[in-house]
Design a protein around this motif. Structure first.
Motif, PDB file in Angstrom:
ATOM      1  N   GLY A 135       8.008 -11.404   4.217  1.00 54.20           N
ATOM      2  CA  GLY A 135       8.764 -11.026   3.034  1.00 54.20           C
ATOM      3  C   GLY A 135       7.973 -10.287   1.974  1.00 54.20           C
ATOM      4  O   GLY A 135       8.501  -9.994   0.900  1.00 54.20           O
ATOM      5  N   GLN A 136       6.707  -9.962   2.238  1.00 55.94           N
ATOM      6  CA  GLN A 136       5.915  -9.203   1.273  1.00 55.94           C
ATOM      7  C   GLN A 136       6.336  -7.741   1.323  1.00 55.94           C
ATOM      8  O   GLN A 136       6.447  -7.151   2.395  1.00 55.94           O
ATOM      9  CB  GLN A 136       4.430  -9.331   1.581  1.00 55.94           C
ATOM     10  CG  GLN A 136       3.906 -10.740   1.391  1.00 55.94           C
ATOM     11  CD  GLN A 136       2.448 -10.847   1.798  1.00 55.94           C
ATOM     12  OE1 GLN A 136       2.055 -10.405   2.865  1.00 55.94           O
ATOM     13  NE2 GLN A 136       1.651 -11.446   0.926  1.00 55.94           N
ATOM     14  N   ALA A 137       6.559  -7.163   0.146  1.00 54.83           N
ATOM     15  CA  ALA A 137       7.028  -5.782   0.060  1.00 54.83           C
ATOM     16  C   ALA A 137       5.916  -4.877  -0.469  1.00 54.83           C
ATOM     17  O   ALA A 137       5.241  -5.222  -1.443  1.00 54.83           O
ATOM     18  CB  ALA A 137       8.241  -5.692  -0.855  1.00 54.83           C
ATOM     19  N   TRP A 171       5.880  -1.271  -1.970  1.00 56.41           N
ATOM     20  CA  TRP A 171       6.792  -0.260  -2.478  1.00 56.41           C
ATOM     21  C   TRP A 171       6.157   1.122  -2.519  1.00 56.41           C
ATOM     22  O   TRP A 171       4.941   1.249  -2.680  1.00 56.41           O
ATOM     23  CB  TRP A 171       7.264  -0.645  -3.880  1.00 56.41           C
ATOM     24  CG  TRP A 171       8.174  -1.831  -3.863  1.00 56.41           C
ATOM     25  CD1 TRP A 171       7.811  -3.141  -4.036  1.00 56.41           C
ATOM     26  CD2 TRP A 171       9.571  -1.828  -3.630  1.00 56.41           C
ATOM     27  NE1 TRP A 171       8.915  -3.944  -3.933  1.00 56.41           N
ATOM     28  CE2 TRP A 171      10.014  -3.164  -3.683  1.00 56.41           C
ATOM     29  CE3 TRP A 171      10.503  -0.822  -3.387  1.00 56.41           C
ATOM     30  CZ2 TRP A 171      11.337  -3.515  -3.493  1.00 56.41           C
ATOM     31  CZ3 TRP A 171      11.829  -1.170  -3.203  1.00 56.41           C
ATOM     32  CH2 TRP A 171      12.236  -2.502  -3.257  1.00 56.41           C
ATOM     33  N   GLU A 228       7.146  -3.046  -7.708  1.00 50.96           N
ATOM     34  CA  GLU A 228       8.602  -3.199  -7.584  1.00 50.96           C
ATOM     35  C   GLU A 228       9.375  -2.633  -8.772  1.00 50.96           C
ATOM     36  O   GLU A 228      10.585  -2.457  -8.703  1.00 50.96           O
ATOM     37  CB  GLU A 228       8.972  -4.670  -7.360  1.00 50.96           C
ATOM     38  CG  GLU A 228       8.690  -5.591  -8.517  1.00 50.96           C
ATOM     39  CD  GLU A 228       7.247  -6.094  -8.606  1.00 50.96           C
ATOM     40  OE1 GLU A 228       6.952  -6.855  -9.544  1.00 50.96           O
ATOM     41  OE2 GLU A 228       6.402  -5.729  -7.753  1.00 50.96           O
ATOM     42  N   ILE A 286       8.601  -3.986   4.341  1.00 52.53           N
ATOM     43  CA  ILE A 286       8.614  -5.430   4.136  1.00 52.53           C
ATOM     44  C   ILE A 286       8.059  -6.122   5.372  1.00 52.53           C
ATOM     45  O   ILE A 286       8.512  -5.875   6.500  1.00 52.53           O
ATOM     46  CB  ILE A 286      10.042  -5.913   3.819  1.00 52.53           C
ATOM     47  CG1 ILE A 286      10.560  -5.160   2.581  1.00 52.53           C
ATOM     48  CG2 ILE A 286      10.072  -7.423   3.619  1.00 52.53           C
ATOM     49  CD1 ILE A 286      12.022  -5.356   2.290  1.00 52.53           C
TER      50      ILE A 286
END
Length: 165
Positions: free
Chosen positions: A74-76, A78, A101, A70
């Protein structure tokens, strides 16, 4: 931290493989735990200022880890790691693939083979990463090199702090 510990990051583009070897001034059991325990992985596996957050992890053959790196915004990003082989404290293998996600995997991933050994209180971790797609490997290689090197530095700091307790 010891500055004379071995570190090597070699790329064989023809074989679509990355070879990483890193030594740590820590006992094998502690290093193994850092690579195989959710709580410890989340403390070191993302290069700063990113953080790692594991949604779930089941470290057993056939099990998997679903986690995100992250960004400060706040960008994830995965990823899924599927464990294919485990020999406690000496080796584990997994398939790693980026995903969304909802755990929908990307088209291509990579096979990871981790080997652990200890001599005189120094633990050596040798990692082989085979990529299914040359184009995928090329597109992420420089960022991977920088990010993984920084993550291993995080691990060295974490191990040093653990050994001082």
């Amino acid at each position: 931290m010891k500055n004379d510990l071995f570190f090597d990051f070699t790329v064989d583009k023809v074989a679509k493989t990355v070879f990483i070897t890193r030594e740590f001034a820590a006992e094998l059991s502690l290093v193994w735990e850092a690579f195989t325990t959710q709580e410890l992985l989340d403390q070191w596996v993302a290069p700063k200022p990113f953080i790692s957050k594991t949604k779930y992890m089941n470290f057993e053959v056939g099990g998997k880890r679903f986690y995100a790196m992250i960004s400060p915004e706040g960008q994830a990003r995965w990823a899924i790691q599927k464990y294919t082989s485990i020999t406690p404290k000496t080796n584990f293998k997994m398939f790693n693939v980026f995903a969304d996600e909802n755990e929908n995997p990307d088209l291509y991933g990579s096979d990871w083979d981790y080997n652990f050994s200890e001599e005189n209180g120094i633990t050596k971790v040798s990692i082989t990463v085979y990529n299914e797609s040359f184009e995928r490997m090329e597109s992420i290689l420089e960022g991977f090199r920088l990010g993984f090197t920084a993550s291993l530095q995080n691990l060295e700091s974490l191990l040093a702090a653990s050994s001082q307790k």
